[in-house]
Design a protein around this motif. Sequence first.
Motif, PDB file in Angstrom:
ATOM      1  N   VAL A  38     -11.367  -0.547  11.004  1.00 14.15           N
ATOM      2  CA  VAL A  38     -12.290  -1.359  10.398  1.00 14.15           C
ATOM      3  C   VAL A  38     -12.791  -0.194   9.283  1.00 14.15           C
ATOM      4  CG1 VAL A  38     -14.592  -1.970  10.242  1.00 14.15           C
ATOM      5  CG2 VAL A  38     -12.931  -2.885  12.070  1.00 14.15           C
ATOM      6  N   MET A  39     -13.102   0.999   9.854  1.00 20.28           N
ATOM      7  CA  MET A  39     -13.574   2.162   8.809  1.00 20.28           C
ATOM      8  C   MET A  39     -12.358   2.580   7.753  1.00 20.28           C
ATOM      9  SD  MET A  39     -16.495   2.555   9.790  1.00 20.28           S
ATOM     10  CE  MET A  39     -17.557   2.207  10.830  1.00 20.28           C
ATOM     11  N   GLU A  40     -11.122   2.241   8.210  1.00 16.53           N
ATOM     12  CA  GLU A  40     -10.071   2.548   7.321  1.00 16.53           C
ATOM     13  C   GLU A  40     -10.055   1.490   6.217  1.00 16.53           C
ATOM     14  OE1 GLU A  40      -6.889   4.453   5.637  1.00 16.53           O
ATOM     15  OE2 GLU A  40      -8.056   5.133   7.436  1.00 16.53           O
ATOM     16  N   LEU A  41     -10.041   0.482   6.544  1.00 19.86           N
ATOM     17  CA  LEU A  41     -10.180  -0.769   5.344  1.00 19.86           C
ATOM     18  C   LEU A  41     -11.632  -0.321   4.499  1.00 19.86           C
ATOM     19  CD1 LEU A  41      -9.671  -4.061   7.422  1.00 19.86           C
ATOM     20  CD2 LEU A  41      -8.140  -3.240   5.614  1.00 19.86           C
ATOM     21  N   LEU A  42     -12.704  -0.071   4.990  1.00 20.42           N
ATOM     22  CA  LEU A  42     -13.701   0.180   4.216  1.00 20.42           C
ATOM     23  C   LEU A  42     -13.808   1.502   3.244  1.00 20.42           C
ATOM     24  CD1 LEU A  42     -16.571  -0.437   6.811  1.00 20.42           C
ATOM     25  CD2 LEU A  42     -15.941  -1.878   4.906  1.00 20.42           C
ATOM     26  N   LYS A  43     -12.865   2.579   3.862  1.00 20.15           N
ATOM     27  CA  LYS A  43     -12.739   3.677   3.167  1.00 20.15           C
ATOM     28  C   LYS A  43     -11.769   3.493   2.016  1.00 20.15           C
ATOM     29  CE  LYS A  43     -10.526   8.168   4.082  1.00 20.15           C
ATOM     30  NZ  LYS A  43      -9.724   8.953   4.992  1.00 20.15           N
ATOM     31  N   GLU A  44     -10.574   2.667   2.210  1.00 18.29           N
ATOM     32  CA  GLU A  44      -9.677   2.278   1.345  1.00 18.29           C
ATOM     33  C   GLU A  44     -10.354   1.441   0.302  1.00 18.29           C
ATOM     34  OE1 GLU A  44      -5.733   0.707   2.182  1.00 18.29           O
ATOM     35  OE2 GLU A  44      -5.993   1.473   4.203  1.00 18.29           O
ATOM     36  N   GLY A  45     -11.087   0.442   0.527  1.00 24.21           N
ATOM     37  CA  GLY A  45     -11.891  -0.297  -0.411  1.00 24.21           C
ATOM     38  C   GLY A  45     -12.653   0.550  -1.553  1.00 24.21           C
ATOM     39  N   HIS A  46     -13.289   1.422  -0.780  1.00 28.10           N
ATOM     40  CA  HIS A  46     -14.174   2.403  -1.699  1.00 28.10           C
ATOM     41  C   HIS A  46     -13.242   3.193  -2.738  1.00 28.10           C
ATOM     42  CE1 HIS A  46     -18.284   2.183  -0.226  1.00 28.10           C
ATOM     43  NE2 HIS A  46     -18.028   2.072   0.828  1.00 28.10           N
ATOM     44  N   ALA A  47     -12.156   3.664  -2.191  1.00 27.83           N
ATOM     45  CA  ALA A  47     -11.272   4.472  -2.921  1.00 27.83           C
ATOM     46  C   ALA A  47     -10.450   3.676  -4.039  1.00 27.83           C
ATOM     47  CB  ALA A  47     -10.199   4.808  -1.988  1.00 27.83           C
ATOM     48  N   THR A  48     -10.645   2.477  -4.262  1.00 25.71           N
ATOM     49  CA  THR A  48     -10.035   1.780  -5.366  1.00 25.71           C
ATOM     50  C   THR A  48     -10.596   1.853  -6.642  1.00 25.71           C
ATOM     51  OG1 THR A  48     -11.438  -0.393  -4.914  1.00 25.71           O
ATOM     52  CG2 THR A  48      -9.276  -0.230  -3.815  1.00 25.71           C
ATOM     53  N   ASP A  65      -3.366  -5.378  -7.235  1.00 24.36           N
ATOM     54  CA  ASP A  65      -4.555  -5.797  -7.717  1.00 24.36           C
ATOM     55  C   ASP A  65      -5.684  -5.419  -6.365  1.00 24.36           C
ATOM     56  OD1 ASP A  65      -3.659  -6.008 -10.252  1.00 24.36           O
ATOM     57  OD2 ASP A  65      -3.179  -8.100  -9.775  1.00 24.36           O
ATOM     58  N   ASN A  66      -5.310  -5.148  -5.269  1.00 23.87           N
ATOM     59  CA  ASN A  66      -6.129  -4.766  -4.188  1.00 23.87           C
ATOM     60  C   ASN A  66      -6.781  -6.369  -3.706  1.00 23.87           C
ATOM     61  OD1 ASN A  66      -5.737  -2.070  -3.757  1.00 23.87           O
ATOM     62  ND2 ASN A  66      -6.934  -1.755  -5.464  1.00 23.87           N
ATOM     63  N   GLU A  67      -6.042  -7.358  -4.037  1.00 27.56           N
ATOM     64  CA  GLU A  67      -6.933  -8.943  -3.783  1.00 27.56           C
ATOM     65  C   GLU A  67      -6.918  -8.882  -2.372  1.00 27.56           C
ATOM     66  OE1 GLU A  67      -7.853 -10.887  -5.733  1.00 27.56           O
ATOM     67  OE2 GLU A  67      -7.353 -10.307  -7.758  1.00 27.56           O
ATOM     68  N   VAL A  68      -5.810  -8.334  -1.523  1.00 24.59           N
ATOM     69  CA  VAL A  68      -5.737  -8.843  -0.164  1.00 24.59           C
ATOM     70  C   VAL A  68      -6.688  -7.767   0.667  1.00 24.59           C
ATOM     71  CG1 VAL A  68      -4.367  -8.248   2.239  1.00 24.59           C
ATOM     72  CG2 VAL A  68      -3.504  -9.395  -0.020  1.00 24.59           C
ATOM     73  N   LEU A  69      -6.920  -6.405  -0.241  1.00 26.78           N
ATOM     74  CA  LEU A  69      -7.722  -5.573   0.574  1.00 26.78           C
ATOM     75  C   LEU A  69      -9.259  -6.045   0.167  1.00 26.78           C
ATOM     76  CD1 LEU A  69      -8.569  -2.679   1.732  1.00 26.78           C
ATOM     77  CD2 LEU A  69      -8.326  -1.903  -0.406  1.00 26.78           C
ATOM     78  N   GLY A  70      -9.705  -6.692  -0.802  1.00 29.73           N
ATOM     79  CA  GLY A  70     -10.862  -7.089  -1.286  1.00 29.73           C
ATOM     80  C   GLY A  70     -11.409  -7.968  -0.398  1.00 29.73           C
ATOM     81  N   LYS A  71     -10.430  -9.114   0.194  1.00 31.66           N
ATOM     82  CA  LYS A  71     -10.954 -10.025   0.819  1.00 31.66           C
ATOM     83  C   LYS A  71     -11.060  -9.669   2.193  1.00 31.66           C
ATOM     84  CE  LYS A  71      -9.299 -14.020  -2.133  1.00 31.66           C
ATOM     85  NZ  LYS A  71      -9.084 -13.309  -3.431  1.00 31.66           N
ATOM     86  N   ALA A  72     -10.321  -8.789   2.670  1.00 30.02           N
ATOM     87  CA  ALA A  72     -10.076  -8.105   4.130  1.00 30.02           C
ATOM     88  C   ALA A  72     -11.590  -7.496   4.254  1.00 30.02           C
ATOM     89  CB  ALA A  72      -9.086  -7.283   4.184  1.00 30.02           C
ATOM     90  N   VAL A  73     -12.104  -6.653   3.281  1.00 25.15           N
ATOM     91  CA  VAL A  73     -13.193  -6.071   3.509  1.00 25.15           C
ATOM     92  C   VAL A  73     -14.449  -7.099   3.562  1.00 25.15           C
ATOM     93  CG1 VAL A  73     -15.114  -4.752   2.183  1.00 25.15           C
ATOM     94  CG2 VAL A  73     -12.496  -3.966   2.226  1.00 25.15           C
ATOM     95  N   GLY A  74     -14.442  -8.285   2.525  1.00 25.21           N
ATOM     96  CA  GLY A  74     -15.368  -9.155   2.632  1.00 25.21           C
ATOM     97  C   GLY A  74     -15.537  -9.892   3.937  1.00 25.21           C
ATOM     98  N   LEU A  75     -14.234 -10.143   4.652  1.00 28.10           N
ATOM     99  CA  LEU A  75     -14.318 -10.752   5.905  1.00 28.10           C
ATOM    100  C   LEU A  75     -14.923  -9.828   6.983  1.00 28.10           C
ATOM    101  CD1 LEU A  75     -13.266 -13.193   7.778  1.00 28.10           C
ATOM    102  CD2 LEU A  75     -11.090 -12.055   7.747  1.00 28.10           C
ATOM    103  N   VAL A  76     -14.664  -8.589   6.886  1.00 32.63           N
ATOM    104  CA  VAL A  76     -15.265  -7.558   8.120  1.00 32.63           C
ATOM    105  C   VAL A  76     -17.052  -7.650   7.827  1.00 32.63           C
ATOM    106  CG1 VAL A  76     -15.741  -5.204   8.187  1.00 32.63           C
ATOM    107  CG2 VAL A  76     -13.418  -5.966   7.855  1.00 32.63           C
ATOM    108  N   GLY A  77     -17.226  -7.773   6.525  1.00 26.60           N
ATOM    109  CA  GLY A  77     -18.747  -8.096   6.427  1.00 26.60           C
ATOM    110  C   GLY A  77     -19.424  -9.354   7.024  1.00 26.60           C
TER     111      GLY A  77
END
Length: 872
Positions: A839-849, A808-820
């Motif tokens: 950092v860019m990789e996490l943001l890219k993956e977040g957009h791709a969801t 469900d990309n729960e970890v990814l979503g929270k990781a991106v929020g922490l970056v911000g």
Amino acid sequence: LISCQNPDPTIRTAAEAALASAEQTNLAEFFLALANELAAEGKDVTVRQLAGLHFKNLLVAKDDALQAEKHNKWKAIPGEQRSVIKSTVIGAIRSPVQVARHTAAQACAEIATIELPYKEWPEFLNLLMENVTGAGVDDGIKISSLECLGFTCERIAFTLTIPSGGEIPEISPEITDLMLTTIVDGIRSDRPDPIRYAAAKALGNSLSFTRKNMENEQERDMIMKTICDATQSQEAKVRAAAYECIVQIAYQYYDKLQNYMQTIFQLTFATIRNDEETVALQAIEFWSTLAEEEMELMDMTAELAEAGQEPPPESVCVGYVKAALEHLCPLLTETLTKQDEEVEIDDDQWNLSMSGATCLTLVANTVEDLIVPAIMPFVQQHIQSENWRYREAATMAFSSILEGPGDAAIGPFVNQSIPVLLAALSDQNDLVKDTTAWTIGRICDLHVRSIPEDTFPTLVNGLAGKLLSETPRVSSQACFGIHNLAAAFQNDNAAATSGTNALSPYMAHLLQTLLQVVDRDDASESNLRIAAFEAISVLIQNAAPDVKNVLMQLLPAIIDRLAQSFNMPALTNEDKEQKEGVQGLLCGLIQVITIKVTREEILPYCDSIMTNFLQVLTTKNATCHEEALSASSAIANILEGDFVKYMPALQPFLMTGLRNFEAYQVCTVAVGLVGDISRSIEGAMKPYCDEIMSALIEALQNSSLHRSVKPPVLSCFGDIALAIGAGYEPYLQVSLMMLLQAAQTRAPDDDDDLIDYVNMLREGILEAYTGIIQGLKDGNRTDLLLPYIDAIMGFLEMLASDRKNDYDNEVLGKAVGLVGDIGSSLGGQVKEQIRQPYVMELLKEGHATGDATIVETCNWASSVVQHVLTAC
């Protein structure tokens, strides 16, 4: 040993201390003394038995760690001393006294469980084989030897399932060969039935680690022939034990069944139709197990197909249940008519008709729509039969096939069934009424959309009419029906728009009647009181806005009931449990009402509510504490800052909950309450934080605390920091150390449960970091974070490359929020860290969801990152 059984506590305690002292002083000598006592012919048989059982218990523990410790102590005894002890114990299996033989078999099995995986004690199997196959050996000795083998197989199979079992070597093929040779010799058709029975039980226990033998076609044929022959024994116990083996084989070796299915088909069908109930039950269990295995295989195949893969050959579903459907269904419906008149409905005693219904339910889930034409003719023919057995059997058959088929296949029959079932609620036979109410409950749960709209009033009134006048069992099923009917409105968004739903006209009457059910003298029978409370709770949760006044009338009545409950007499433990059970359930009702009303509506009642909750918390009942703390969360959420006035009185109970490591569910709820209070009273939380933070750190450091508590504890750090801002400084270092330590937790690729836990842990860590950073930002103390920022960014780097099962990309979503949050709080001070590729990789993956929420967070975080990187 005798004195340990003495009713005089002084004598008993002294004897227990003497035995413990002997164990501590010289364990090897103590084992030998017990073995000699067990083997001493002519001694009192009770003493021999006690010695053998004490010997066994020195090697056994329910706790896995203690079990391993006991095994290690045995292995630490020098080999020569162990040999003498083992020789003495196994010699006792040849005792002429049955109790001594049987006890020695248990003691030997514990030693063998420790030693056989390491290829130690080679004499063990040779001696047992001589005992079983020897021509002049007494039958009693043969039985005890086979019992010993059975106990050994059972214990080895168990040790391989415990968490530390992976460290134990697999049983070598030479050992399993010798075991099976001995067992198969014992199960031969020319052996007396008591020997065959002991051998059949041993064979069932051995099947979990004899895969090599089952892979060999010749050996497998021999094993299967031996078992099938045993199903024809003159002794029912032997036949039942043989079918238990066949059930085990269906469960563990489904892929090996093909060559034997025709024979098993004939054997099981004849047994179900004609044999004694104890044997027939095991034959039905074979088909139930087969259906479960095929469901699992079909689910696995569907999952693999989604990923574009095919199942391995050994995991292909052959479809035995589907192939047998035409013959299996009439057989199962026949068993449904064999209800046991002697058994009280409330006894829940397992019998042929119950087993048949369970099997039919599993078959329906396996073959899905195909079950409808196979079963509905029986249902339609008999549901209004003059014979109550056939009425009940037809109703049970219909209930059993409600899950599995799609709405299109079963829906039309559900539609037609409602008037017939409602009439059957007034049947003269209690079992028919009970099964009918259960069936209506299942329909409300599984096929509520198939209930005709014009039948709804009749259905609600029909169920309500059975709440007070019927036996507890039937009334409990009526509660179940109302519960499921109300649950069907859970996602009914129309109520928010229109202000009403189909339940509204009946809400006041249903709630009033269900409260009367709670007060029935027999409400403690058949789970009736709990079923009524649960129905009330679901009705409240799914109530439409137009019945708000009904809920507000109900609230003071519930509070009054809770206040009155403290005066209920509790003369026995049963009374006490019932009283505390009611208190917990009443707390739960106050919680669901609180969630449905406004702050202004609940405010006049809050003092009274919290006073009662605090009194509930003085009981010594974990479930009560869980309910009262959980309900306090609802009050905190609705009152926000005004909740602070209850904190001085609540704090001691909150601390007790946070430190209740044994009842970990209470600890979890207490942690959740801390988070809710923090969000509600914000800075006013500060005076209570020293104690709370201390308890949270203790929880994380406690190795025996259930691991599920730890992610919410970590997350709670963030809630507290967000509430008290710069006031979090005293706790910053210790909490960040804990978070960094938790971040090191990894899971092996093949352990899905542990992977899921690690993901929960990571979510907790990310929520904690986010709360701490935002809290310190609000308090203008983000400078305190700088020494730790590299470690926090290192955690994000690890998440960018190592995430498993984050479906469900729960970890990814929270990781991106922490970056911000890091970028917006620390700006140019983290420019070097923010420019890293991960950092860019996490943001890219977040957009791709493609997930709207995550994409929105990504857009914000990306703009923050861009601002940090372009700032001077």
